[in-house]
Design an enzyme around this catalytic site. Structure first.
Site, PDB file in Angstrom:
ATOM      1  N   SER A 141       0.857  -1.200   0.000  1.00  0.00           N
ATOM      2  CA  SER A 141       0.000   0.000   0.000  1.00  0.00           C
ATOM      3  C   SER A 141       0.879   1.230   0.000  1.00  0.00           C
ATOM      4  O   SER A 141       1.997   1.198   0.534  1.00  0.00           O
ATOM      5  CB  SER A 141      -0.864   0.007   1.265  1.00  0.00           C
ATOM      6  OG  SER A 141      -1.386   1.303   1.505  1.00  0.00           O
ATOM      7  N   TYR A 154      -1.533  -1.324  10.141  1.00  0.00           N
ATOM      8  CA  TYR A 154      -1.638  -1.590   8.696  1.00  0.00           C
ATOM      9  C   TYR A 154      -0.341  -1.195   7.976  1.00  0.00           C
ATOM     10  O   TYR A 154       0.197  -1.958   7.172  1.00  0.00           O
ATOM     11  CB  TYR A 154      -2.824  -0.789   8.160  1.00  0.00           C
ATOM     12  CG  TYR A 154      -3.160  -0.993   6.708  1.00  0.00           C
ATOM     13  CD1 TYR A 154      -4.000  -2.029   6.313  1.00  0.00           C
ATOM     14  CD2 TYR A 154      -2.676  -0.125   5.735  1.00  0.00           C
ATOM     15  CE1 TYR A 154      -4.341  -2.208   4.979  1.00  0.00           C
ATOM     16  CE2 TYR A 154      -3.008  -0.288   4.396  1.00  0.00           C
ATOM     17  CZ  TYR A 154      -3.843  -1.331   4.026  1.00  0.00           C
ATOM     18  OH  TYR A 154      -4.180  -1.495   2.697  1.00  0.00           O
TER      19      TYR A 154
HETATM   20  N1  CAA Z   1      -2.138  13.434  10.498  1.00  0.00           N
HETATM   21  C1  CAA Z   1      -2.027  13.957  11.732  1.00  0.00           C
HETATM   22  N2  CAA Z   1      -3.050  14.058  12.597  1.00  0.00           N
HETATM   23  C2  CAA Z   1      -4.229  13.609  12.185  1.00  0.00           C
HETATM   24  C3  CAA Z   1      -4.426  13.050  10.920  1.00  0.00           C
HETATM   25  C4  CAA Z   1      -3.323  12.983  10.068  1.00  0.00           C
HETATM   26  N3  CAA Z   1      -3.419  12.474   8.835  1.00  0.00           N
HETATM   27  N4  CAA Z   1      -5.710  12.704  10.809  1.00  0.00           N
HETATM   28  C5  CAA Z   1      -6.312  13.042  11.965  1.00  0.00           C
HETATM   29  N5  CAA Z   1      -5.409  13.605  12.797  1.00  0.00           N
HETATM   30  C6  CAA Z   1      -5.657  14.137  14.129  1.00  0.00           C
HETATM   31  C7  CAA Z   1      -6.983  14.889  14.151  1.00  0.00           C
HETATM   32  O1  CAA Z   1      -6.808  16.238  13.723  1.00  0.00           O
HETATM   33  C8  CAA Z   1      -7.369  14.789  15.587  1.00  0.00           C
HETATM   34  O2  CAA Z   1      -6.651  15.750  16.335  1.00  0.00           O
HETATM   35  P1  CAA Z   1      -7.362  16.479  17.591  1.00  0.00           P
HETATM   36  O3  CAA Z   1      -7.744  15.377  18.556  1.00  0.00           O
HETATM   37  O4  CAA Z   1      -6.295  17.383  18.106  1.00  0.00           O
HETATM   38  O5  CAA Z   1      -8.545  17.174  17.025  1.00  0.00           O
HETATM   39  C9  CAA Z   1      -6.832  13.429  16.022  1.00  0.00           C
HETATM   40  O6  CAA Z   1      -5.819  13.085  15.049  1.00  0.00           O
HETATM   41  C10 CAA Z   1      -7.909  12.367  16.024  1.00  0.00           C
HETATM   42  O7  CAA Z   1      -8.492  12.302  14.707  1.00  0.00           O
HETATM   43  P2  CAA Z   1      -9.941  11.740  14.474  1.00  0.00           P
HETATM   44  O8  CAA Z   1     -10.961  12.732  14.982  1.00  0.00           O
HETATM   45  O9  CAA Z   1     -10.081  11.344  13.059  1.00  0.00           O
HETATM   46  O10 CAA Z   1      -9.932  10.471  15.454  1.00  0.00           O
HETATM   47  P3  CAA Z   1     -10.872   9.255  15.475  1.00  0.00           P
HETATM   48  O11 CAA Z   1     -10.428   8.429  16.643  1.00  0.00           O
HETATM   49  O12 CAA Z   1     -12.293   9.657  15.354  1.00  0.00           O
HETATM   50  O13 CAA Z   1     -10.534   8.471  14.103  1.00  0.00           O
HETATM   51  C11 CAA Z   1      -9.232   7.281  12.541  1.00  0.00           C
HETATM   52  C12 CAA Z   1      -9.249   7.957  13.909  1.00  0.00           C
HETATM   53  C13 CAA Z   1     -10.222   6.100  12.532  1.00  0.00           C
HETATM   54  C14 CAA Z   1      -7.816   6.727  12.353  1.00  0.00           C
HETATM   55  C15 CAA Z   1      -9.598   8.303  11.443  1.00  0.00           C
HETATM   56  O14 CAA Z   1      -8.806   9.452  11.583  1.00  0.00           O
HETATM   57  C16 CAA Z   1      -9.384   7.758  10.064  1.00  0.00           C
HETATM   58  O15 CAA Z   1     -10.174   6.985   9.562  1.00  0.00           O
HETATM   59  N6  CAA Z   1      -8.303   8.191   9.390  1.00  0.00           N
HETATM   60  C17 CAA Z   1      -7.966   7.717   8.043  1.00  0.00           C
HETATM   61  C18 CAA Z   1      -6.988   6.606   8.125  1.00  0.00           C
HETATM   62  C19 CAA Z   1      -6.723   6.118   6.733  1.00  0.00           C
HETATM   63  O16 CAA Z   1      -6.268   6.849   5.855  1.00  0.00           O
HETATM   64  N7  CAA Z   1      -7.005   4.835   6.495  1.00  0.00           N
HETATM   65  C20 CAA Z   1      -6.849   4.276   5.198  1.00  0.00           C
HETATM   66  C21 CAA Z   1      -7.859   3.172   5.015  1.00  0.00           C
HETATM   67  S1  CAA Z   1      -7.924   2.583   3.343  1.00  0.00           S
HETATM   68  C22 CAA Z   1      -6.534   1.689   3.202  1.00  0.00           C
HETATM   69  O17 CAA Z   1      -5.835   1.440   4.093  1.00  0.00           O
HETATM   70  C23 CAA Z   1      -6.245   1.179   1.816  1.00  0.00           C
HETATM   71  C24 CAA Z   1      -4.908   1.621   1.404  1.00  0.00           C
HETATM   72  O18 CAA Z   1      -4.007   0.808   1.334  1.00  0.00           O
HETATM   73  C25 CAA Z   1      -4.664   3.025   1.020  1.00  0.00           C
END
Ligand code: CAA
Length: 247
Positions: A141, A154
């Site tokens: 990935s 992951y």
């Molecule tokens: N970098 C730095 N900080 C980040 C961030 C990032 N990319 N994304 C979120 N944050 C921060 C937020 O700003 C937040 O900060 P505060 O608490 O200060 O406000 C904190 O991290 C928590 O973020 P969330 O509100 O999103 O937290 P959550 O617990 O509700 O959700 C999560 C966490 C489930 C990981 C969610 O952020 C998410 O789904 N993120 C995407 C992860 C991702 O890209 N997954 C890919 C899946 S598809 C795949 O994997 C296929 C592939 O190969 C590409």
């Protein structure tokens, strides 16, 4: 006779596209998927393929379990033929920020994404070497390259794919067996669409091509890597991510 190509996670979004691309290339595609799936889901998938004129056998296994993989591969070899192409595509996400990640989320991803690669490859590798021909493709990935907040589990498994791929490629380079990996970016599958809507929208904004990838764009890369005349391509990774990250 067509070479048999096994795709794990074969009835999922990417797996289906891979099976189709392999069939287009003249392979006998076989889908291996999770034995926890409902028979109804499997039957629906088979019926959908049949409607497209495709007959793809489905075998159910638990890729986290070595014995289950051994049993399944033996069955495929007996019923379909020797496995000459293997695509280790089965994978899951259990995303959480590290401070919230549970041991269960960590282990589930390590077992399904990483240990499965050992469990499946072990079943087919020796015979590929004996026959002097084989193609192994491991699905990594973009997040194995660049890391991703919320995916320590992951990303760790996807980065591990490179070490496994390059090491095994060296071991069988003289034996007619190639081992490569593909690093998809964000592709429009169920896994990616499960990301929270606001988070996904912010991710898509960062993809230079301006959209999610199509599963077929990964399928065609699998076909390319497993081609008859692909014997000089080994130990390599192809990234297909819409420009999200350049190495
Ligand atoms: N970098 C730095 N900080 C980040 C961030 C990032 N990319 N994304 C979120 N944050 C921060 C937020 O700003 C937040 O900060 P505060 O608490 O200060 O406000 C904190 O991290 C928590 O973020 P969330 O509100 O999103 O937290 P959550 O617990 O509700 O959700 C999560 C966490 C489930 C990981 C969610 O952020 C998410 O789904 N993120 C995407 C992860 C991702 O890209 N997954 C890919 C899946 S598809 C795949 O994997 C296929 C592939 O190969 C590409």
């Amino acid at each position: 006779m067509s070479r048999v190509a096994v795709v794990t996670g074969g009835i999922g979004g990417l797996g289906t596209a891979m099976c189709k691309a392999l069939i287009e290339q003249g392979r006998r595609a076989v889908a291996v998927d999770y034995n926890g799936l409902s028979q109804e889901a499997v039957d629906k998938w088979k019926a959908d393929r049949k409607a497209e004129g495709l007959d793809i056998p489905v075998y159910l296994a638990d890729v986290t379990d070595f014995d289950s993989c051994a049993e399944t591969c033996k069955k495929i070899e007996a019923e379909v033929g020797p496995i000459e192409i293997l695509v280790n595509n089965a994978g899951i996400t259990r995303d959480a920020m590290f401070h919230k990640m549970t041991p269960e989320q960590w282990i589930a991803v390590i077992n399904t994404n990483l240990n499965s690669m050992f469990n499946m490859t072990k079943q087919v590798y020796g015979k590929m070497v004996e026959r002097g021909w084989g193609r192994i493709v491991n699905i990594s990935s973009v997040n194995g390259i660049k890391g991703q907040a919320g995916q320590t589990n992951y990303s760790a498994t996807k980065a591990a794919v490179y070490g496994f791929t390059k090491s095994l490629a060296q071991e069988c380079a003289k034996k007619g067996v190639t081992v490569n990996s593909i690093s998809p970016g964000y592709i429009g599958t169920e896994m990616v669409r499960a990301i929270r809507e606001d988070v996904l929208a912010s991710i898509v904004k960062t993809i230079p091509v301006g959209r999610l990838g199509e599963p077929s764009e990964i399928g065609r890369t699998v076909a390319f890597m497993t081609a008859e005349d692909g014997g000089f391509l080994t130990g390599e990774d192809v990234t297909v991510n819409g420009g999200l990250y350049f190495r």
